[in-house]
Structure formats: structure tokens, C-alpha cells
Design a protein around this motif. Structure first.
Motif, PDB file in Angstrom:
ATOM      1  N   GLY A 235       0.818  -1.213   0.000  1.00  0.00           N
ATOM      2  CA  GLY A 235       0.000   0.000   0.000  1.00  0.00           C
ATOM      3  C   GLY A 235       0.849   1.258   0.000  1.00  0.00           C
TER       4      GLY A 235
ATOM      5  N   GLN B 191       8.128  11.951  -1.887  1.00  0.00           N
ATOM      6  CA  GLN B 191       7.129  11.776  -0.834  1.00  0.00           C
ATOM      7  C   GLN B 191       6.660  10.326  -0.865  1.00  0.00           C
ATOM      8  OE1 GLN B 191       6.707  13.867   1.445  1.00  0.00           O
ATOM      9  NE2 GLN B 191       7.554  15.705   0.501  1.00  0.00           N
ATOM     10  N   VAL B 192       6.667   9.740   0.303  1.00  0.00           N
ATOM     11  CA  VAL B 192       6.289   8.332   0.426  1.00  0.00           C
ATOM     12  C   VAL B 192       5.129   8.221   1.400  1.00  0.00           C
ATOM     13  CG1 VAL B 192       7.099   6.024   1.022  1.00  0.00           C
ATOM     14  CG2 VAL B 192       8.698   7.699   0.120  1.00  0.00           C
ATOM     15  N   ALA B 193       4.108   7.490   1.024  1.00  0.00           N
ATOM     16  CA  ALA B 193       2.994   7.260   1.940  1.00  0.00           C
ATOM     17  C   ALA B 193       2.742   5.756   2.018  1.00  0.00           C
ATOM     18  CB  ALA B 193       1.742   7.975   1.448  1.00  0.00           C
TER      19      ALA B 193
ATOM     20  N   ARG C  53       2.845   1.914   4.132  1.00  0.00           N
ATOM     21  CA  ARG C  53       3.608   1.179   5.138  1.00  0.00           C
ATOM     22  C   ARG C  53       5.100   1.526   5.097  1.00  0.00           C
ATOM     23  NH1 ARG C  53       2.673  -5.113   5.413  1.00  0.00           N
ATOM     24  NH2 ARG C  53       0.530  -4.428   5.607  1.00  0.00           N
TER      25      ARG C  53
ATOM     26  N   ALA D 287       6.400   4.290   4.670  1.00  0.00           N
ATOM     27  CA  ALA D 287       6.635   5.525   5.411  1.00  0.00           C
ATOM     28  C   ALA D 287       6.860   5.235   6.888  1.00  0.00           C
ATOM     29  CB  ALA D 287       5.453   6.477   5.239  1.00  0.00           C
TER      30      ALA D 287
ATOM     31  N   TYR E 182      11.483   8.449   7.581  1.00  0.00           N
ATOM     32  CA  TYR E 182      12.010   9.126   6.401  1.00  0.00           C
ATOM     33  C   TYR E 182      13.514   8.893   6.196  1.00  0.00           C
ATOM     34  CZ  TYR E 182      12.567  12.712   2.873  1.00  0.00           C
ATOM     35  OH  TYR E 182      12.849  13.384   1.722  1.00  0.00           O
ATOM     36  N   PRO E 183      14.334   8.896   7.270  1.00  0.00           N
ATOM     37  CA  PRO E 183      15.768   8.724   7.051  1.00  0.00           C
ATOM     38  C   PRO E 183      16.107   7.440   6.292  1.00  0.00           C
ATOM     39  CG  PRO E 183      15.369   9.498   9.275  1.00  0.00           C
ATOM     40  CD  PRO E 183      14.025   9.181   8.671  1.00  0.00           C
TER      41      PRO E 183
ATOM     42  N   LYS F  49      15.191   7.986   2.645  1.00  0.00           N
ATOM     43  CA  LYS F  49      16.128   8.972   2.082  1.00  0.00           C
ATOM     44  C   LYS F  49      17.472   8.308   1.767  1.00  0.00           C
ATOM     45  CE  LYS F  49      17.370  13.425   1.571  1.00  0.00           C
ATOM     46  NZ  LYS F  49      16.744  14.316   0.613  1.00  0.00           N
TER      47      LYS F  49
END
Lengths: 146, 765
Positions: free
Chosen positions: A83, A111-113, A115, A117, A121-122, A125
Motif C-alpha cells: 500500500g 514523498q512516500v505514503a 507502510r 513511510a 524518512y531517514p 532517504k
């Protein structure tokens, strides 16, 4: 990403729109198809990030282009299993550099949305940075330069 | 032990300590209600986006999932009322409707039979987002082409604080405050020297040990909450407006709270959890993780620009203060914070020409909110750092420079505020002397002072019930969150009613039982609730003595309440005997009500501030020049608290505030990159631990006895957070010539500054 390559803009620019070549350069990028020349492409991005294996059917839309100087494109896709949705804005600029070289800069916002996410974020990235490092290595090999 | 201490039972070992160390104390997170479900919150992973769709069908199909709340439910729930809430601006929906504004913004909430199932169900909710441009920096958010977070500014007046905010429509600026007296430009033009300095203060989180927790039980036309809220009555009012239920039918119970520091004041997660209970038709408990609490609220970060004019004799001629605060995605109490940040940058000094300006700005970050001394730490960090910069440039001793400009008791910080009510020069001298007495060197120490005007509303009442056995029950909505307020109230009742502390109990705060109190915060409880309890007890005392005089003869004034009863001209009578004689049976009780309003003491309590909360810090530091690591080695903290009500509690408050400040000074910052918080977890975000506390910490509490509270007490608990950052920064400047203008003073920043000083020295600058 910001690098200077000992190759002309004219030799680098076509690579970005040659589906077979670009697929070889981007790690995990498969099944690249040109739907509309210089406007719409599709691909499948396969990546392993932390415990997740992602397979993201991605649509790449060219938003702004000025050959052989710059191209801005937006890639969007969704991995069904986790998802996870990805939304990447890429701005590639090729500028003449000394000795017939080219300065290549790539600005990306990611931008990640979903699971993925949840990993934080690190982690995401870091994976992106790894992809860029690998891309640079392969691009230099493709151009036959150090 | 002197008489005053004995009178106030300052040596009492607080009643809650034993309960807490033995695990008996009940916190909101311990409460279990029959039939209770467990809720979890789905949060936005994007900094700014439109919600195209939310598919909850898979989540609802999971065994154990009872309900999922989304923005689609609000039309039915709000039924013509506003589904948005706020303190100054109605800018926050109960749950995201069509848009998210920061990473962490609640998008949906699941209620399930157990927490694990609720958590699993979050993964099954599919949200389709359409990303929007985002902005996380306050200055960038003020630019004309910045992404707009809120299209309209729906203002609320007099809801939580007096007055309203002054937003700029069509921008992200939700507060613009301006003030001036004198002619600051003229002062700059005739000055001997003008100093311009900028300082940055980071986003930091409250990091309370207990995260936010609420159990909500929605019934036909009533709501009951067990909440860790610092202001149960404000929660009650907000829920009444949101859900159209009478305030009297909304009950908020507040067991022990595991720390707040402002992060649980006003209203936080209570509306969301209540809405989830409505949807599930069952009581629901939502207990956030610490990481989620970090995504719920934080202190507003700030850029502070100071321009200060001095004459040749080292006198301040004029000062302009400009503060830009990053207020996050929703305004919360940010408008008040911005005003206080400007005012608290004045300091306890005479400044004949003054200009203040501050902004609070929406950004796609965690909402900014009240935090221990709102606006104070950034303001004092900037002002007290600059005082040393100026002193250094003028080659005046920094303490001497402060004293030349410092207000005496009765002096005006700002003409519309109550004159300063403490002897600041005396406090500063006490601090320096204490450092020398402790074996330090005050002349080489970092020094800073602070004067803050607590934003206290004088609205609070207490009910006191004295039983026939002389045991006493205090009913109050002042909550106990570790600061020791209940201990103080017991001490006040003990003194006025003449009963031992062991007989005096404070009931768990409950809006169904206890009268109104504004909030537990702003260093107000000892003064406002202390006086309310004192008044309530005095009423009981009058009634008992009057009754004794009627039944046993003599004047009421000849009777005093004593352990177990009342003593008069004819000896001691137990309260039980008094009641039997008065009423014919051994039953009944005395009830007293104490009410404090702005009209108290002939209207004196309407004047702001009620008292000045002041602080002096004197500290010594060590620096590892190879790594840039800074250590605070010895620290003196001074406060004139008027009267110490409980020494252990008072010292604990003072030490706690100072060590919390060590966090924003040396370690803490919530870091954003690409709209994402990088370190919103206690693994990646470091709060000071005990081994980082100074080897020596000396608290000096001055008891001038002239505060407005019981026994001449002032409020305390916030002041000591103020001087720490400039003390350490000034110490580094004095010892090593290093001046860093951005907090926290991380090893990297300090190391780079050291290298710069060394490079300059080599170049002979």
C-alpha cells in the motif's frame, strides 16, 4: 546529485529518453515503455528497503522540457502489497562545463505514503541516495568515462 | 526550623511520592472501563496533500475492528455545527476531512477490541493522497508565493486567553503583534553604539514521561472522559461546542498525569477520541506512543532579531525586538506564545524607547503549542546573550552592565504591566554570592537574568468539606502532574483548619464534583487555587468558631480550630461533640467555597501580571576543544518565590525546569527535511539524562513573603527554564571567546566556532 562529466550535453541528453538505456542505468527500473514521446512513460520500480520488497508500477510524466538543457518530470506509483505510494519530482539540468564537459544536477523531492513511510524518512532517504550513487556509477560506465 | 516554615509544613514528604514509587498511583493511562475499546490513529505520512479518497472497507472487515472514523463521518456527527476547533482560530478539523497539513496529522482512527488489532487495521486503510507543495520554514512560509495552509482565518474571541489574535488574511501569518513606547528610531540615531544580533531557537518537544491519553465514553446525551488534560474545564467547553452537548453533561476526570509542561494544556486529542467513541458507540481508550506525542505538539521555534542602542556610559537607550515563530500546521495557543516571546525579550531592564514585533506563522510541521514559560526561553536566550555581546564590546563587566540598567523593585518593564515586584538586583547578587560560596568563581561564570509575566487568569474555585472527624476533602480541578500542587493545597488547608496533613485529602479532579479552574499551568496553582482553598477553609473556620461561640459561649474570635476539633475559653471540644450538640446526631459536615476572580482584592487580580516570575542563573562550563562537547559543571539558580510551600517540591520544580532547559541548550531539536520530521522518536531525539546534569546544582529560593498567594507566595516552576541557554552561551564566550547564536549548542556548532576563533587568532584578528 551534482556531478561534472567529461562528455558533451548532446551525448548525455539522448540517454534520458532512450528507454532501453535509461532502464539499465536506474537500479531496479524495469519494463520501461514509451507511451508518448517526450511526454509519458511507464516503468516498474523494484526495490528492497528495510524488510520490504516493493514493486511499484510507475507512470512518469514529463512536465517541462527544454532540450538539451533541462527536463522536469513527475513519477507516481503504488505498490499493491504494501500500500505504498511514491511521488517523485525530478528536475534534471545539463549545463556546459569546462573542457567540453557537462555539469549534471538532479534535484529530487520524494514523498512516500503507506507502510514504507512507517520505516521513517531517514531510511527512505538513504535508499534514494544509494540509488543516485549507483546511477552515477552506471552513467559513467555508459558514457565510458571515469 | 523557623516559624514560617513550620507554619507552612514545608518539610512534608509529599503524599503522592509513596503512591508513585510503589506503583499504586493511578494515571489516566492506567484507567480501565468496562467494555472499553482500544483506538489507534492513522497519521499523514505527507507534509501537505489533498485526500482524494479513503478506503476503510478492508480495515472494517478485520475481526475485532469495531469502527473506523474518518472525515466522511463529520457531516453526521457535527450536524450543522462547526466540525473545526481551536483556541484562537477554528482551524483544526476533528479528523482530516479533505486535506492533511503535516506529517502526523490524524487522517483516521480505528476502534478495536485490542490495541494490536487496531494497529493492524491502520495498515488496511487505503488513503489516496495528492501531494501539495509544502513549507516547513517560517520565513519561507511568510513569502508571498508560499503554499497557503489555511484559506481563511476563522477567529475566536476570549475562548481560552483574553482577546483574540491578529492574523493576516491570505497569508500564513496567524498572529502579528506590535507594540511601541518612546521613539526607538530617535534612540538609534543618537546612540553611542547600536548592536544588531540575530538568534535562533529550535523546535523542541515536551517529552513528558506519560504520552497523551484519553478514554472517552459517549452516551446518548452525555460524555465522560478520563483524560491527561491540564485544563479539564477547557476540554469540557470545547467538547460542548463541538458536539452540542450541555457542559454540565460532560464530565472530565483527571487522575494523576505523568508530566505535561504545557503539552497537555488547553485541548489536544480529547475531541478526536470523543468522536471515535461516538462512532464506535462504546468507550474508547487512545494512548499515544511517545513518538505520536512528539507529532501532536511542540514548542514554537523562533528567529529573534534584536537591535539595541546604548550610550557611552553603558545605559540602554532603546531596543527593537522582532520575533518570527514557526507555529506549525494549526495555531493552537501560538498567538499567545508570539506575544509573550516579544514581551519576555525586554528583560528586567529600564528601556525608555521600545519597539516589539512578533509573528506566528503556519508551516507544514507539528503544531506549536504552550510549553513551560511560553515564548520565554527563545526571548531570554536572545536578550541575555546580547547583553553580554554589548558588555564585551563596551568593555564593561557583564554583571555591572546589567546592574546599570536593571529595574529596582517597583520599576516598570512595560507601562501597561504591573510594576516588577521583586528585587532583581538583590537576586543577581545572591546568585553570584552563592556561586562563590559553592567554591566557584562568579566573575568568570556565565550569568543571565529573566523576568516573565505569567499569563494567569484569576479564575478558579475550590470546595472544601470538613467531616465530623475533622478529616478534610478538597475538591478542585487543579490537576497533579508531578509538580506538587495537591501537596501545596493540603498544606494550606492544614494551616487554616488546624488539622494534621494526614487528615487532608485532595479528591481526584472531576468536573462533575469540583468547581471551575482555568488551567493547571502558567505557575498559577499555588496562588489561585491556594487562595481559593484558603478562602474555603476560612469560611469553614468562621462557621465552626461561630457555632462554638453560640453553643459554648464567648466570642467566635476566642476560638481556634485545633487537631480534631475546636479550642475555646472553656477548653477543647471535638467537632463530633459540637455537631451532636448542634444537630442532635453525630452526622453532617462543614462546607466552604473559595472563589478567586479578577475582582478579588478590590479588582487587583485583574491587573496583569499577577506577579513577576523571575530567575537568575549563574553557571560554569567545561568544553572539550577537540570535540566541541560542552558540559555544565556547576550551576546556581535563584528565584524569589515569596514563600516556600514545600521545599522538596519547590527545589524539584526549580531543578527540573533548569535541566529541561539544558535540553534545548545543548541537545534537543526536532529536525525537518523535505517536510519530514527526521528524529521524532526517543531513539533519535535526546533529552538530558542524569549524567548530563551538572555535578553541582544549587537552588536559592528567596522568601520575601510579598507575593499575592497564601503566606505571600508567588508561583514558580517556569522561571528556572529561562536563564540556562544564555548562561551556558555567555560562559563559553567568556572562557573561550566562542559565541554561537543558534541552539542547540551541539558539539559540531561549538567545534566549528572554536576553529573559527583559532583561525582568527592565527591571522592576528
Amino acid at each position: 546529485m551534482d556531478l561534472t562529466l567529461p562528455a558533451s550535453r548532446d551525448s548525455i541528453w539522448p540517454i534520458f529518453f532512450d528507454v532501453a538505456r535509461i532502464a539499465r542505468l536506474i537500479p531496479g527500473c524495469e519494463q520501461v515503455e514509451e507511451k508518448e514521446p517526450l511526454a509519458l512513460y511507464t516503468a516498474v520500480m523494484k526495490q528492497k528497503i528495510g524488510p520490504f520488497k516493493l514493486e511499484v508500477p510507475t507512470e512518469v510524466r514529463v512536465e517541462d522540457i527544454l532540450a538539451p538543457e533541462r527536463v522536469r518530470s513527475r513519477a507516481r506509483g503504488r505498490d499493491k502489497f504494501t500500500g505504498t505510494t511514491l511521488d517523485v519530482l525530478l528536475e534534471v539540468v545539463l549545463a556546459p562545463a569546462e573542457n567540453n564537459g557537462t555539469r549534471l544536477t538532479v534535484d529530487s523531492t520524494l514523498q512516500v505514503a503507506g507502510r514504507l513511510a512507517a520505516l521513517g524518512y531517514p531510511v527512505v532517504k538513504k535508499k534514494t541516495e544509494e540509488i543516485f550513487v549507483e546511477f552515477e556509477k552506471r552513467l559513467r560506465a555508459e558514457l565510458g568515462v571515469a | 526550623m523557623d516559624a514560617a516554615r513550620h507554619l507552612h509544613n514545608t518539610g512534608e514528604i509529599r503524599g503522592d511520592y509513596l503512591e508513585k514509587v510503589t506503583g499504586q498511583a493511578q494515571f489516566a493511562s492506567d484507567v480501565v472501563i468496562p467494555g472499553m475499546l482500544h483506538g489507534r490513529v492513522l497519521r499523514s505520512p505527507l507534509p501537505h496533500a489533498r485526500i482524494r479518497s479513503i478506503d476503510v472497507s478492508a480495515a472494517l472487515a478485520m475481526p475485532g475492528v469495531v469502527a473506523v472514523l474518518t472525515g466522511a463521518d463529520l457531516a453526521e456527527l457535527s450536524a450543522g455545527r462547526n466540525s473545526h476547533w481551536g483556541l484562537y482560530l477554528r482551524d483544526r478539523p476533528l479528523v482530516a476531512i479533505d486535506r492533511v497539513r503535516y506529517v502526523g496529522d490524524p487522517v483516521a482512527a480505528v476502534a478495536a477490541l485490542d490495541e494490536f488489532t487496531a494497529e493492524e487495521a491502520l495498515d488496511a486503510i487505503l488513503v489516496d493522497y495528492d501531494p501539495l507543495p509544502h513549507v516547513t520554514d517560517a520565513r519561507e512560509a511568510m513569502a508571498p508565493d508560499a503554499p497557503l495552509l489555511h484559506e481563511k482565518m476563522d477567529k475566536i474571541q476570549n475562548f481560552y486567553f483574553r482577546g483574540g489574535t491578529n492574523p493576516v488574511e491570505g497569508t500564513n501569518i496567524f498572529q502579528h503583534y506590535q507594540y511601541a513606547h518612546g521613539d526607538v528610531e530617535a534612540a538609534f540615531s543618537r546612540a553611542h553604539r547600536v548592536f544588531e544580533d540575530s538568534f535562533r531557537f529550535p523546535m523542541v518537544v515536551h517529552a513528558a514521561m506519560e504520552p497523551h491519553v484519553v478514554i472517552a465514553d459517549w452516551r446518548e446525551d452525555s460524555i465522560t472522559l478520563w483524560s491527561g488534560a491540564q485544563s479539564p474545564t477547557t476540554v469540557q467547553k470545547a467538547l460542548s461546542l463541538l458536539f452540542g452537548i450541555d457542559m454540565a453533561k460532560i464530565r472530565v476526570i483527571t487522575p494523576y498525569v505523568g508530566g505535561g509542561f504545557g503539552g497537555k494544556s488547553s485541548v489536544k486529542i480529547d475531541p478526536l477520541v470523543t468522536a471515535l467513541s461516538w462512532k464506535a458507540k462504546r468507550p474508547v481508550r487512545v494512548c499515544l506512543s511517545v513518538s505520536e506525542s512528539m507529532l501532536t505538539c511542540r514548542r514554537l521555534s523562533a528567529d529573534i532579531e534584536l537591535k539595541t542602542a546604548v550610550d557611552a556610559g553603558g545605559k540602554l537607550l532603546g531596543k527593537s525586538v522582532r520575533v518570527v515563530m514557526n507555529g506549525g500546521a494549526y495555531a493552537d495557543t501560538g498567538p499567545a506564545v508570539a506575544v509573550k516571546a516579544a514581551i519576555r525579550a525586554i528583560g528586567p531592564y529600564h528601556i525608555p524607547n521600545l519597539k516589539l514585533e512578533s509573528y506566528a506563522v503556519y508551516t507544514n510541521t507539528v503544531p506549536g503549542a504552550a510549553f513551560r514559560s511560553i515564548g520565554g526561553p527563545p526571548a531570554v536566550w536572545a536578550t541575555e546573550s546580547q547583553m553580554d555581546v554589548i558588555a564585551d564590546a563596551l568593555q564593561i563587566d557583564p554583571v555591572d552592565f546589567r546592574l546599570r540598567n536593571m529595574l529596582d523593585k517597583g520599576g516598570l518593564v512595560k507601562p501597561d504591566l504591573r510594576p516588577i515586584d521583586v528585587d532583581m538586583p538583590g537576586m543577581l547578587r545572591r546568585g553570584l554570592a552563592a556561586m562563590d560560596e559553592a567554591g566557584g568563581n562568579s566573575r568568570a561564570s556565565g550569568v543571565a537574568v529573566a523576568a516573565s509575566d505569567p499569563g494567569i487568569h484569576a479564575l478558579g474555585s475550590a470546595l472544601v468539606r470538613m467531616k465530623i472527624d475533622c478529616s478534610v476533602l478538597i475538591l478542585t480541578n487543579t490537576i497533579e502532574l508531578g509538580q506538587g500542587a495537591h501537596g501545596v493545597l493540603r498544606a494550606v488547608a492544614s494551616r487554616v483548619l488546624g488539622q494534621p496533613l494526614a487528615r487532608i485529602k485532595v479528591a481526584t479532579p472531576d468536573t462533575d464534583l469540583a468547581p471551575y479552574d482555568w488551567v493547571t499551568g502558567a505557575s498559577r496553582s499555588t496562588v489561585i487555587m491556594g487562595l481559593a482553598v484558603e478562602e474555603a477553609c476560612a469560611e469553614i473556620s468562621r462557621e465552626v468558631r461561630q457555632l462554638a461561640a453560640e453553643l459554648y459561649g464567648g466570642e467566635a474570635a476566642a476560638y481556634v480550630l485545633a487537631d480534631g476539633g475546636v479550642a475555646g475559653p472553656n477548653g477543647f471540644t471535638s467537632l463530633l461533640d459540637l455537631m451532636v450538640r448542634a444537630n442532635g446526631i453525630d452526622s453532617g459536615e462543614f462546607v466552604g467555597l473559595g472563589r478567586i476572580t479578577p475582582r478579588y482584592r478590590n479588582g487587583d487580580f485583574s491587573r496583569m501580571p499577577l506577579f513577576w516570575e523571575t530567575a537568575v542563573g549563574v553557571g560554569e562550563t567545561e568544553i572539550d576543544v577537540e570535540t566541541g562537547e560542552v558540559r555544565l559543571t556547576r550551576y546556581v539558580s535563584v528565584a524569589d518565590v515569596g514563600r516556600v510551600m514545600n521545599r522538596k517540591s519547590a527545589e524539584g520544580q526549580d531543578e527540573g525546569a533548569a535541566i529541561q532547559a539544558l535540553g534545548h541548550t545543548l541537545y534537543e531539536e526536532l529536525v525537518y527535511e523535505d517536510g519530514q520530521p527526521l528524529n521524532a522518536s526517543m531513539i533519535d531525539y535526546h533529552v538530558p539524562a542524569i549524567d548530563e546534569a551538572p555535578r553541582e546544582f544549587h537552588t536559592v529560593l528567596i522568601e520575601s513573603g510579598d507575593g499575592p498567594g497564601p503566606g505571600g507566595a508567588r508561583g514558580m516552576g517556569e522561571g528556572a527554564i529561562l536563564p540556562m541557554a544564555p548562561v551556558i552561551s555567555n560562559s563559553l564566550a567568556r572562557q573561550y571567546g566562542v559565541r554561537v547564536r543558534e541552539l542547540p549548542l551541539t558539539p559540531e556548532r561549538v567545534w566549528r566556532a572554536i576553529r573559527e576563533v583559532q583561525r582568527d587568532a592565527r591571522r592576528g584578528k
